[in-house]
Design an enzyme around this catalytic site. Sequence first.
Site, PDB file in Angstrom:
ATOM      1  N   HIS A 125      41.054  21.210 -35.119  1.00 48.47           N
ATOM      2  CA  HIS A 125      42.360  21.625 -34.629  1.00 48.47           C
ATOM      3  C   HIS A 125      43.033  20.392 -34.039  1.00 48.47           C
ATOM      4  CE1 HIS A 125      45.516  23.655 -32.453  1.00 48.47           C
ATOM      5  NE2 HIS A 125      45.159  24.811 -32.985  1.00 48.47           N
ATOM      6  N   ARG A 183      53.396  24.156 -30.310  1.00 48.60           N
ATOM      7  CA  ARG A 183      54.283  23.499 -31.277  1.00 48.60           C
ATOM      8  C   ARG A 183      55.189  24.525 -31.966  1.00 48.60           C
ATOM      9  NH1 ARG A 183      50.494  21.155 -34.995  1.00 48.60           N
ATOM     10  NH2 ARG A 183      48.925  22.281 -33.793  1.00 48.60           N
TER      11      ARG A 183
END
Lengths: 555, 239
Positions: free
Chosen positions: A326, A346
């Site tokens: 990740h 994000r």
Amino acid sequence: MYPDYMLESIRMVEKTRPKRLEIAQAGLQIFEPMNEAEREDILTRFHPDYTPDARREIRVGPNKGDNITSKVVDNLEAHSRIDPNKFDLTKPDYDTDVLIIGGGGGGCMAAIWAIKHGANVIISQKLRLGDSNSMMSQGGMQASVNPHDDPIIHYLDVMGGGHFDNKPELVEALTMDASMIADWLQELGVMWDREEDGNLSTKAGGGTSRRRMLSARDYTGADIMRNLRDEVKNHPDKIDVLEFSPAVELILDENGRCAGAVLYNLETEEYFVVRAKATIMSTGGFGRLHIKGFATTNHYGATADGLVMAYRAGAKLLYMDSVQYHPTGAVFPEQILGFLITEKVRGLGGQPVNRNGELFVFPLEPRDVEASNFIRECTEREKGVKTPTGKVGIWLDSPIIDLINGEGTIKNALPAMVRQFHRFDIDITKEPMLVYPTLHYQNGGIEINADGSSTIPGLYAAGEVSGGVHGRNRLMGNSVLDYNVFGRRTGINAAEYAKTVKLGKLTLEHISKYEKEVNGIDIPKNVISPMLLPDYIPPEVRKRQLTKNDEGILF
Amino acid sequence: MANEVNENAPANSLDMVPVYIMGKLYYVPPGSTIMGALEYAGYQIKRGAGCREGFCGACATVYRTPDSYKIQYGLACQTVVMPDMYLAQIPFFPAVKKTYDIDELEPNDEVLSNIYPEINRCVGCNTCTKSCPQELDVMDYIQAALRGEIEKVAHLSFDCIMCGLCAARCPAEIVHYNVGILARRLYGKYLVKKGEYLPKRLSELKDGKFDKPMKEIMGLSREELIKRYYDREINFKIA
Ligand SMILES: Cc1cc2nc3c(=O)[nH]c(=O)nc-3n(C[C@H](O)[C@H](O)[C@H](O)COP(=O)(O)OP(=O)(O)OC[C@H]3O[C@@H](n4cnc5c(N)ncnc54)[C@H](O)[C@@H]3O)c2cc1C
Ligand code: FES
């Protein structure tokens, strides 16, 4: 609290923020998504899977000759924990229709659907029911519920994210079932985030082309898991939950069908035989193998047990050469190294920037591409920020989220993140977080078909332990969807299969056979698997533990 | 390339910190979490560790420090050790969990206190709130439950990780977190306002609207699929 020299770099982030904000508010991008050739280039040069020692050829079992992640091979090329000759399989300790190994999200979903189809169920669970990766997912679950989205667009995103290696019929199942699952979960009681008009809130995710991420603040997985667990516990008459009793080997019958498992009581250290007409493997992933030395986001029990058991019994594995890192694992403070910072940061507009406060990548690339860009920024380009202990990372500019979406967005949408950093005196509404890729997800696993069946009759697999759904790279939100879709499918199909199957004599012959192969390649006797629990005891202490059993640990 | 980890080797092992694990003295590195300290001392944890990230509630912990008579609470995976801390974990706590058929329940004022009548025994001492490692207003939601305010209970208890510290400490023997999950299920299922998009999509799926296009896209060659993928429109603006 950040040390002074890190605060200096934060000043640079603050300096570039107004300009970045302006561009974001205009709906423009500083970096466009990478094209096919650029993706290929960055992956081969910077993704950890492509380093020379990342994979090696496996010498035993159904995938013999394939290149597989080295740490996984270590676990597969190992001795069993049990001596098959010591078990009297004619007198099982438990008898059931469906045995479910692993009581996380996939396992609980399977149990609920198996009993709806008339089966009695045993869940073998290594930790407490629900203590699992499923409890931890923060960001959300994909479902194409919006008018300008649909399962076909979702399908295309999944295939592209997986580099087109996904099994199409599995992706069809995933994307076509998604809305039904979203609805079923809402009827179970999951508190999805909603818009004013009551429609489900949707967010963008890495590699998606529409807003498709459903969430429940940043406790999405926890909310789903709490609901599933509560529902499992509402049926004590039909579902027998055996906690702290992991499975250690599968049992077959004389005709090669899966017929149950051997369980191990972690406290009394006894072994038990469970005979089951059908078995569902839902043991989740492998983050606690710490592949290539990476910190992980995964829960304590993510030790690849299901892969090992199924492999020894003859199941084929798919895409075990690819590992998901990740992009945004915490690097500072040290106590939360590897801690997942959800992609939702994000999705809400948070931006990855280097130590000079410069954006260097499209913020929502598929994970492998995004992570590789972060690694390049920190290595080749040397624009990362070093921590006092010598770790390195880049900034994830979170304060910009409130500037884009309005004051209070972060507090409301990311309470778990805020809380976590607040414990270490960092206010993520005001200061960015330092991040680096962290070991996150097992992309491949036991090969399954659309009904959840594996290459062994009577053995089903659901969730992270299975392989094929996500090809070689899973997109955010598709794995929560995966364990729900395939948990349900395996529950139904295993229950129906159990109605018709007649088991023959039980056997552990496959263990002896596999053992011979392992002896053939001279693996030391003390190398055993499945791992069950990771070992974090310091070596000096271990050396003094002269009579310690092999509870959890190996190597 | 990796930020190499040893899960429990904290940053600066300068001065080791003395801690008492179930009464026995050990020295552990500064900055360790309680969980890390247990492992550093040589414990192979079986019960008492789950997510290790503050989400599952498996690691409820009680401790005392020498300067105070107070019992303190926390999550072992999230609490950093202090010098001379006395600590223990609560590996298991027997708690009441009622069974019910959520499809049959009515989300009315009485449902919570019918299923968990012991909430009427709440004496308002606030011990639950003080023991909550998530800093939730636990007593407030129990009081709301008494008044039948399901929605309020659902929101106030939403961040609950069901570690059980509240129940372990409650003099009225209430199991707060099970009241919370029941309220949230009722709220999510019955009380929340739902929109039109999802039912519409479900009926489109039922009518087979996507069956043919799905077969079509599944039938594309790899090259055709790759082309479609890189040509696809990316649009985060419209719902
Ligand atoms: C921090 C984090 C955040 C995430 N965020 C997202 C997200 O936002 N969206 C998304 O789609 N996905 C996300 N994921 C991925 C997703 O949560 C998991 O892939 C998914 O929940 C796996 O479900 P599962 O049921 O297959 O496995 P798990 O939920 O891990 O359940 C497996 C269970 O089996 C038990 N077990 C293991 N071995 C044995 C054994 N030998 N015998 C018996 N039991 C055993 C384990 O202890 C565990 O309880 C995230 C993952 C993590 C770790
Ligand atoms: S181990 Fe899950 S909250 Fe601490």
